[in-house]
Design a protein around this motif. Structure first.
Motif, mmCIF file in Angstrom:
data_model
loop_
_atom_site.group_PDB
_atom_site.id
_atom_site.type_symbol
_atom_site.label_atom_id
_atom_site.label_comp_id
_atom_site.label_asym_id
_atom_site.label_seq_id
_atom_site.Cartn_x
_atom_site.Cartn_y
_atom_site.Cartn_z
ATOM 1 N N UNK A 1 6.678 -9.895 -0.734
ATOM 2 C CA UNK A 1 7.261 -11.029 -0.008
ATOM 3 C C UNK A 1 7.606 -10.625 1.418
ATOM 4 N N UNK A 2 8.201 -9.443 1.593
ATOM 5 C CA UNK A 2 8.541 -8.993 2.939
ATOM 6 C C UNK A 2 7.310 -8.837 3.821
ATOM 7 N N UNK A 3 6.280 -8.227 3.287
ATOM 8 C CA UNK A 3 5.058 -8.011 4.056
ATOM 9 C C UNK A 3 4.415 -9.342 4.439
ATOM 10 N N UNK A 4 4.387 -10.274 3.483
ATOM 11 C CA UNK A 4 3.801 -11.589 3.754
ATOM 12 C C UNK A 4 4.638 -12.375 4.757
ATOM 13 N N UNK A 5 5.970 -12.263 4.655
ATOM 14 C CA UNK A 5 6.853 -12.999 5.561
ATOM 15 C C UNK A 5 6.689 -12.519 7.001
ATOM 16 N N UNK B 1 0.828 -1.202 0.000
ATOM 17 C CA UNK B 1 0.000 0.000 0.000
ATOM 18 C C UNK B 1 0.866 1.257 0.000
ATOM 19 N N UNK B 2 1.924 1.276 0.821
ATOM 20 C CA UNK B 2 2.826 2.433 0.851
ATOM 21 C C UNK B 2 3.562 2.586 -0.474
ATOM 22 N N UNK B 3 3.950 1.481 -1.081
ATOM 23 C CA UNK B 3 4.590 1.539 -2.401
ATOM 24 C C UNK B 3 3.648 2.165 -3.423
ATOM 25 N N UNK C 1 -4.066 -11.929 0.399
ATOM 26 C CA UNK C 1 -4.280 -11.274 1.681
ATOM 27 C C UNK C 1 -3.565 -9.930 1.731
ATOM 28 N N UNK C 2 -2.415 -9.842 1.086
ATOM 29 C CA UNK C 2 -1.646 -8.596 1.048
ATOM 30 C C UNK C 2 -2.244 -7.626 0.029
ATOM 31 N N UNK C 3 -2.584 -8.148 -1.137
ATOM 32 C CA UNK C 3 -3.037 -7.282 -2.229
ATOM 33 C C UNK C 3 -4.441 -6.751 -2.034
#
Length: 337
Positions: free
Chosen positions: A313-317, A101-103, A331-333
């Motif tokens: 990947x970082x957010x999901x990890x 979201x920030x990106x 879930x992230x998107x």
């Protein structure tokens, strides 16, 4: 000539980027700003340029065309959006931001203001990566079934007189960094495997801290890709002598890259292992691509998709580690944008 302001020496690569800028005939470093005034003043003195303590004064200067951002990661969104609003081109260290979201917010500001943003993902320009891409594209591995990438060093191994190791103390500050080894050093295996294996389906991660540190220093993630392949990403700050490793396995063969040693086995090439006689020519480094995009309008090989995929990947990890479960990409998107 592109006149550049250096924004912070927080990151360990800041000196590298200053050196690359000084070596580029199209770049002129004009000023330094740093959220740490003393550090910034010292850096400006070393570079023989002025130090300006007011960021908005730097960005409002019409002589400044672009900025190189090496601030703490938690300042990226604020500073990069502000720079875009002042119509400055932006080069920044990975990662771009903590969330997809920030990106999205950053890219919206960049696009609205028609400036060029480059995130430094340098291993996408290396000849070994280009060779791996070539091998896949030629079908020499058949269907990709597994990919593994490891990059680790000894930055957090205690040294005499420095119990935290050679990494700066602020690299263990969770608020500033957003994490530890995985979000920093692990970025390289993430963006390499994303490119080679394709769209991600789900992530399971274990981000392990040392007792005295709140950020991870030894980390592994298992990635499920939409094509059915599995990926393993390994990184850490506690490994002395650990080589860089990139391994691809498929139904027709295997490609093993360890530092500068490359071996390929493919049913299509006959029995045994093969060492390539030549490798593809490396692409220009991220900073060179950034300047070419500013001056000549060239399209960089490093894209928004690469940057967003790294953040995903970082957010999901982190979510996987926090909740102890497998995290789906959707879930992230589907987080509110």
């Amino acid at each position: 000539m592109v006149n550049v302001a250096l924004l912070s020496k927080w990151h360990v690569h800041a000196d590298d980027y200053a050196r690359q800028a000084n070596q580029n005939e199209h770049i002129q470093i004009k000023v330094v700003w740093d959220e740490n005034v003393e550090r910034g003043q010292e850096w400006a003195k070393q570079l023989t340029v002025p130090f300006e303590p007011d960021l908005k004064e730097v960005l409002a200067d019409p002589e400044i065309d672009a900025v190189i951002v090496d601030t703490p990661t938690n300042l990226h969104k604020e500073i990069i959006i502000l720079a875009a609003e002042y119509k400055k081109h932006i080069f920044t260290e990975k990662i771009l931001a903590f969330t997809v979201e920030e990106c999205n917010e950053i890219y919206e500001a960049v696009n609205q203001n028609q400036v060029k943003l480059m995130v430094s993902l340098p291993r996408l320009t290396e000849n070994y990566y280009l060779y791996a891409e070539q091998v896949l594209n030629e079908g020499l591995l058949g269907k990709l079934t597994s990919i593994r990438c490891r990059l680790a060093h000894n930055g957090a191994v205690p040294l005499e007189g420095n119990p935290n190791g050679w990494l700066p103390k602020h690299f263990f500050n969770k608020e500033e960094c957003g994490g530890g080894a995985f979000i920093d050093l692990g970025a390289h295996p993430i963006y390499l495997t994303n490119r080679l294996a394709g769209p991600v389906k789900a992530v399971i991660a274990r981000l392990q801290p040392q007792s005295e540190n709140e950020v991870d220093v030894n980390s592994v993630a298992i990635i499920e890709y939409e094509n059915g392949a599995l990926g393993t990403i390994e990184t850490g700050f506690l490994s002395s002598g650990s080589p860089f490793q990139l391994e691809l396995y498929g139904t027709e063969g295997a490609l093993l890259i360890e530092d500068d040693k490359i071996r390929l086995k493919s049913k299509q090439l006959g029995e045994g292992w093969h060492t390539p006689d030549t490798l593809p020519t490396a692409l220009p480094l991220p900073m060179e691509q950034w300047i070419s995009s500013i001056i000549e309008g060239k399209i960089p090989s490093i894209t928004e998709k690469d940057v967003q995929g790294l953040t995903l990947i970082n957010q999901a990890a982190i979510l996987s580690q926090t909740q102890g479960r497998r995290v789906e990409k959707d879930e992230i998107l589907t987080v509110k944008k």
